[in-house]
Design a protein around this motif. Structure first.
Motif, PDB file in Angstrom:
ATOM      1  N   ASP A 171       0.839  -1.212   0.000  1.00 45.07           N
ATOM      2  CA  ASP A 171       0.000   0.000   0.000  1.00 45.07           C
ATOM      3  C   ASP A 171       0.868   1.254   0.000  1.00 45.07           C
ATOM      4  N   ASN A 172       2.180   1.046  -0.160  1.00 45.15           N
ATOM      5  CA  ASN A 172       3.122   2.165  -0.181  1.00 45.15           C
ATOM      6  C   ASN A 172       3.409   2.574  -1.634  1.00 45.15           C
ATOM      7  N   LYS A 173       2.823   3.680  -2.068  1.00 47.72           N
ATOM      8  CA  LYS A 173       2.930   4.088  -3.482  1.00 47.72           C
ATOM      9  C   LYS A 173       4.380   4.353  -3.895  1.00 47.72           C
ATOM     10  N   SER A 174       5.228   4.777  -2.950  1.00 44.56           N
ATOM     11  CA  SER A 174       6.595   5.147  -3.320  1.00 44.56           C
ATOM     12  C   SER A 174       7.414   3.937  -3.778  1.00 44.56           C
ATOM     13  N   GLU A 175       6.993   2.718  -3.421  1.00 44.51           N
ATOM     14  CA  GLU A 175       7.751   1.542  -3.883  1.00 44.51           C
ATOM     15  C   GLU A 175       7.028   0.801  -5.014  1.00 44.51           C
ATOM     16  N   ALA A 176       5.966   1.392  -5.545  1.00 42.25           N
ATOM     17  CA  ALA A 176       5.158   0.715  -6.571  1.00 42.25           C
ATOM     18  C   ALA A 176       5.777   0.810  -7.971  1.00 42.25           C
ATOM     19  N   ILE A 177       5.488  -0.198  -8.786  1.00 46.34           N
ATOM     20  CA  ILE A 177       5.834  -0.141 -10.214  1.00 46.34           C
ATOM     21  C   ILE A 177       5.114   1.073 -10.797  1.00 46.34           C
ATOM     22  N   ILE A 178       5.855   1.923 -11.511  1.00 45.90           N
ATOM     23  CA  ILE A 178       5.268   3.188 -11.961  1.00 45.90           C
ATOM     24  C   ILE A 178       4.443   3.007 -13.236  1.00 45.90           C
ATOM     25  N   ASP A 179       5.025   2.369 -14.242  1.00 44.36           N
ATOM     26  CA  ASP A 179       4.291   2.242 -15.512  1.00 44.36           C
ATOM     27  C   ASP A 179       4.878   1.108 -16.346  1.00 44.36           C
ATOM     28  N   ILE A 180       4.024   0.480 -17.121  1.00 44.91           N
ATOM     29  CA  ILE A 180       4.463  -0.556 -18.074  1.00 44.91           C
ATOM     30  C   ILE A 180       3.709  -0.327 -19.378  1.00 44.91           C
ATOM     31  N   ASN A 181       4.429  -0.436 -20.467  1.00 47.04           N
ATOM     32  CA  ASN A 181       3.837  -0.250 -21.780  1.00 47.04           C
ATOM     33  C   ASN A 181       4.214  -1.466 -22.628  1.00 47.04           C
TER      34      ASN A 181
END
Ligand code: UT7
Length: 332
Positions: A171-181
């Motif tokens: 639930d910690n946004k700072s360690e989340a995968i940002i984007d995938i294309n």
């Protein structure tokens, strides 16, 4: 709920196939291979060592580094185009069994060299939707099983190996995968192809006589399209996320050819410290190439918790994909 890149592991077979070895097998030279590809050597799995064996070894390391037990894994996605069996069972099911994991969803995906980043996108979606908490994703190839060692245009390129990662809920946004294309264009399907076995060319004497079970590649055409597509793709994901290339400490491109890596790195004005290169020692290991390269910077102490990685890949299909994510695992 967010998805984080929780750990990395890899396995590299011990047998080395050097350019000097290839000089004895086909009409080529160390000088040509090095100049055109940047490859010095590649690893080849043992005769009885199969894709799931390498994948299982890489997976055990990834699970341990995430601080999890095998039973914590609730989804296994294996990206490979050299599965243990071409039809069924999937290599992911065999890996689950070798890890002793019961009652787990497990399946393979086929996206050639883009497979690991495709698997990453699948894991992210499962985790973000709340369906799964800890997903084991794997890129594993016994590429030597589909290489014709009499074809100098392909046999100098490919190697074997495996890489694995745990994608976990946070639930910690700072360690989340940002984007995938991730994307594909099937109109170029003849650029990289193993013509058999399949419904187009079921196994027959003709298939064996004509070597249709081996990988075929339009090398130069693929090369040109790879440079163009990858450059456009990484620039787009950086712009979309308002991130400057100079703020990416680790650019981890698919390891197909050093000239492609260098061209894309230069287009992004990246320094050599930012660009991860392992193609010299492993060659092109298809879906395993990116996780093996991430593992390399992890084990050498270059990759630190929280640092951004930019992944970028291109392969048969044609498929391509890019991703921006922080490394959310513990570093040694
Ligand atoms: O991972 C999936 C994506 N894959 C890729 O991105 C691979 C992309 N392609 C490549 O990496 C390069 O195209 C290759 C390394 C495969 C080939 O390099 P190239 O600079 O595109 O060479 P070419 O195919 O245009 O061939 C140039 C010459 C030819 O001879 P001629 O016609 O000029 O006399 C080939 O026959 O090099 C010859 N050649 C070789 N010579 C020595 C091709 N393979 C070899 C070899 N050793 N192994």
């Amino acid at each position: 709920m967010y998805a984080k890149f929780h750990s990395i592991g890899a396995y590299v077979p011990s047998k080395v196939l050097s350019n000097a070895d290839l000089e004895k097998m086909v009409d080529t030279s160390d000088e040509w291979i090095l100049k055109r590809t940047g490859i010095r050597e590649r690893r080849i799995a043992g005769d009885s060592e199969v894709t799931s064996d390498m994948a299982t070894k890489a997976s055990k390391i990834a699970i341990e580094r995430a601080g999890l037990r095998n039973s914590d894994i609730d989804l296994i996605v294996c990206a490979t185009i050299t599965p243990d069996y071409f039809n069924m069972p999937s290599t992911a099911c065999i890996i689950a069994d070798k890890l002793g994991i019961k009652n787990v969803q497990a399946f393979d995906i086929s996206a050639a060299c883009s497979g690991f980043v495709y698997a990453l996108s699948v894991a992210k979606a499962f985790v973000e939707s709340g369906m799964k908490r800890h997903v084991l994703i794997i890129g594993a190839e016994k590429f030597s099983s589909i290489v014709n060692y009499e074809d100098r245009t392909t046999c100098i390129l490919f190697g074997d190996g495996a890489g694995a990662s745990i994608i976990s809920a946070t639930d910690n946004k700072s360690e989340a995968i940002i984007d995938i294309n991730a994307s594909a264009d099937g109109s170029y399907s003849d650029f990289l192809v193993t013509p058999a076995p399949g419904s187009v060319n079921p196994l027959s004497q003709k298939v064996l006589d004509e070597g249709l079970n081996f990988v075929q590649m339009k090398g130069n055409e693929t090369f040109k399209l790879a440079v163009k597509t990858l450059t456009k793709d990484v620039k787009k994901i950086l712009i979309d996320n308002n991130i400057d290339a100079k703020d990416i400490p680790h650019f981890v491109p698919h390891q197909a050819n050093y000239r492609i890596i260098k061209a894309v790195g230069s287009a992004l004005k990246m320094s050599s410290e930012q660009v991860v290169v392992t193609v010299d020692k492993y060659g092109n290991t298809s879906a395993a190439s990116i996780p093996m390269a991430i593992n390399d910077i992890y084990e050498s102490g270059r990759l630190k918790r929280g640092e951004l990685m930019l992944l970028d890949t291109f392969g048969g299909g044609l498929t391509w994909a890019s991703a921006i994510l922080p490394f959310a695992g513990e570093t040694p």
